[in-house]
Write a protein that holds these residues in place. Structure first.
Motif, short mmCIF file in Angstrom:
data_model
loop_
_atom_site.label_atom_id
_atom_site.label_comp_id
_atom_site.label_asym_id
_atom_site.label_seq_id
_atom_site.Cartn_x
_atom_site.Cartn_y
_atom_site.Cartn_z
N ASP A 154 0.82 -1.23 0.00
CA ASP A 154 0.00 0.00 0.00
C ASP A 154 0.85 1.27 0.00
O ASP A 154 0.32 2.37 -0.18
N PHE A 155 2.17 1.11 0.21
CA PHE A 155 3.02 2.29 0.39
C PHE A 155 4.22 2.21 -0.56
O PHE A 155 5.20 1.55 -0.27
N ARG A 156 4.10 2.89 -1.67
CA ARG A 156 5.17 2.86 -2.67
C ARG A 156 6.25 3.89 -2.39
O ARG A 156 7.31 3.86 -2.99
N ASP A 157 5.97 4.86 -1.51
CA ASP A 157 6.99 5.87 -1.22
C ASP A 157 7.26 5.90 0.28
O ASP A 157 6.44 5.49 1.11
N PHE A 158 8.43 6.39 0.62
CA PHE A 158 8.89 6.40 2.01
C PHE A 158 8.01 7.26 2.90
O PHE A 158 7.71 6.90 4.04
N GLY A 159 7.59 8.40 2.40
CA GLY A 159 6.78 9.31 3.20
C GLY A 159 5.47 8.70 3.64
O GLY A 159 5.05 8.86 4.80
N GLY A 160 4.82 7.97 2.74
CA GLY A 160 3.55 7.33 3.08
C GLY A 160 3.72 6.26 4.13
O GLY A 160 2.90 6.13 5.05
N LEU A 161 4.78 5.47 4.00
CA LEU A 161 5.05 4.41 4.98
C LEU A 161 5.34 5.02 6.35
O LEU A 161 4.81 4.57 7.37
N LYS A 162 6.17 6.06 6.36
CA LYS A 162 6.52 6.70 7.64
C LYS A 162 5.28 7.26 8.32
O LYS A 162 5.09 7.08 9.54
N LYS A 163 4.42 7.89 7.57
CA LYS A 163 3.21 8.49 8.14
C LYS A 163 2.29 7.41 8.73
O LYS A 163 1.71 7.59 9.80
N LEU A 188 3.19 4.39 9.86
CA LEU A 188 3.80 3.82 11.06
C LEU A 188 3.68 4.78 12.24
O LEU A 188 3.45 4.35 13.37
N GLU A 189 3.82 6.07 11.97
CA GLU A 189 3.62 7.08 13.03
C GLU A 189 2.20 7.01 13.56
O GLU A 189 1.98 7.03 14.78
N ARG A 190 1.23 6.94 12.66
CA ARG A 190 -0.18 6.88 13.06
C ARG A 190 -0.45 5.65 13.90
O ARG A 190 -1.09 5.72 14.96
N ALA A 191 0.04 4.50 13.44
CA ALA A 191 -0.19 3.24 14.15
C ALA A 191 0.47 3.25 15.52
O ALA A 191 -0.06 2.70 16.49
N CYS A 192 1.63 3.89 15.61
CA CYS A 192 2.34 3.97 16.89
C CYS A 192 1.58 4.85 17.87
O CYS A 192 1.39 4.48 19.04
N ILE A 193 1.13 6.02 17.41
CA ILE A 193 0.38 6.94 18.27
C ILE A 193 -0.90 6.29 18.79
O ILE A 193 -1.31 6.50 19.94
N ASN A 194 -1.52 5.43 17.96
CA ASN A 194 -2.75 4.75 18.35
C ASN A 194 -2.50 3.42 19.07
O ASN A 194 -3.44 2.66 19.30
N ASN A 195 -1.23 3.18 19.40
CA ASN A 195 -0.85 1.96 20.14
C ASN A 195 -1.32 0.68 19.44
O ASN A 195 -1.79 -0.25 20.09
N GLU A 196 -1.16 0.64 18.13
CA GLU A 196 -1.58 -0.54 17.37
C GLU A 196 -0.50 -1.62 17.32
O GLU A 196 -0.75 -2.72 16.82
N PHE A 197 0.69 -1.31 17.81
CA PHE A 197 1.75 -2.33 17.86
C PHE A 197 2.72 -1.97 18.98
O PHE A 197 2.77 -0.83 19.45
#
Length: 372
Positions: A39-48, A50-59
């Protein structure tokens, strides 16, 4: 906490990756879920994301392949080093919490890329080979569980240095170690220092095999049940109980020496294996422990180290320093090889085990003395 949850990032989706995913989940110690990298072909999208998932305590942590540029449908133009470096920087700024990042790749990729890039070694908390024949998934999962719990614990409340390294008095720890730790303020500074300097090297902590060697005990001939009971009762007094202790069994080296002196009045290092074990049997009641014998071509049983080739006890006077890329601290001991391991190098060089260049002349002298 419940079972820690890790996201698994890999660009492949074949039988090897599925097997690895099952390996993590089968012991039911941690939960590992595949991250949809396509789903993430560019670095910026992947970083965003992972940041979102981290803030929401998804992992609670990430498991990531070294290179994500393979032939799979999730192929990308970036790699684990770039992703991890960026995430470490973001967490250091306080934008997201810190969490463990584990490198999981094939032995070939690790040798080609990771081993030659020393700057990347400081980014990952743990590395494992997914091409290993028989991974010990229970042991691996326990380490990953310990990492996740430790990261959450150290960030959940203000922790003192005594709490972090599990000691009552800092006076008992080398001043140089305490000074370094007191200068840290970022979570990853503590976690990285403890993993790299406490667990990967000898001193101030020692691992299980070195502990047995210094006590003169043969782990092959002593019942595992007897050894485990000795460790969990008598030797638990000076076991490391700080950050990540659940995943790495270690003991305080100086405390071992002090404890043995207290129960026997003797200096541990000056006794051979039979006398060490004889004292242990008398003072602890563990009559079933068996003294270790020297490896072939060795004569001394005043053990203090282990041969990295055979993982057997070794007297440092009969040992040869190992070649390493690690920068040892003044308080750390060199890892060593026996002359037997050096002579029978097949199987050891694949593991990167070879003597330090400064030992070559002494090795030749020893071989001549032995008539080899």
């Amino acid at each position: 906490m419940n079972k820690p949850r890790y996201l698994y990032i890999d660009d492949e989706n074949g039988s090897s990756e599925i097997s690895t995913l099952h390996g993590f989940n089968d012991p039911r110690i941690i939960e590992v879920e595949r991250f949809n990298l396509s789903d993430f072909r560019d670095f910026g999208g992947l970083k965003k994301e992972l940041e979102r998932a981290c803030i929401n305590n998804e992992f609670d942590g990430l498991i990531i392949d070294l290179r994500l540029d393979g032939a799979g449908k999730d192929r990308t133009e970036f790699n684990a080093t770039a992703i991890t470096s960026e995430l470490r920087s973001i967490s250091a700024r306080g934008d997201i919490r810190s969490f463990p990042i584990v490198l999981c790749s094939t032995e070939e990729k690790i040798k080609q890329t990771y081993d030659s890039d020393r700057t990347s070694h400081d980014l990952f908390d743990y590395k494992l080979s997914k091409s290993s024949d028989k991974p010990n998934w229970v042991k691996i999962s326990m380490k990953l569980k310990s990492l996740a719990k430790g990261y959450n614990w150290i960030q959940s409340s203000k922790r003192t240095l005594n709490d972090i390294i599990g000691v009552k008095k800092l006076e008992n720890i080398d001043d140089r170690i305490v000074e370094k730790l007191l200068n840290f303020s970022v979570t990853y500074d503590f976690t990285h220092f403890i993993i790299k300097n406490f667990f990967h090297q000898t001193n101030p902590l020692i691992n299980e095999r070195t502990l047995a060697a210094r006590l003169g005990i043969d782990l092959c001939k002593t019942s595992p049940e007897v050894w485990k009971k000795l460790c969990t009762t008598v030797l638990d007094e000076f076991r490391y109980k700080g950050l990540f202790a659940e995943g790495w069994k270690r003991w305080w080296a100086d405390d071992l020496v002090d404890w043995f002196s207290q129960i026997s009045g003797e200096k541990l290092a000056f006794l051979n294996a039979k006398n060490r074990v004889k004292i242990l049997q008398a003072k602890t009641g563990f009559q079933e422990i068996v003294p270790a014998s020297p490896l072939k071509f060795c004569t001394s049983s005043e053990f203090w180290s282990i041969c990295e080739g055979y993982k057997m006890p070794l007297d440092p006077l009969e040992a040869f320093k190992i070649h390493t890329t690690a920068d040892l601290k003044p308080w750390q001991e060199n890892k060593v090889l026996s002359i037997l391991a050096i002579l029978e190098r097949e199987g050891f060089t694949d593991r990167g085990l070879k003597p330090h260049h400064s030992e070559l002349e002494r090795i030749e002298f020893t071989k001549n003395e032995l008539g080899l």
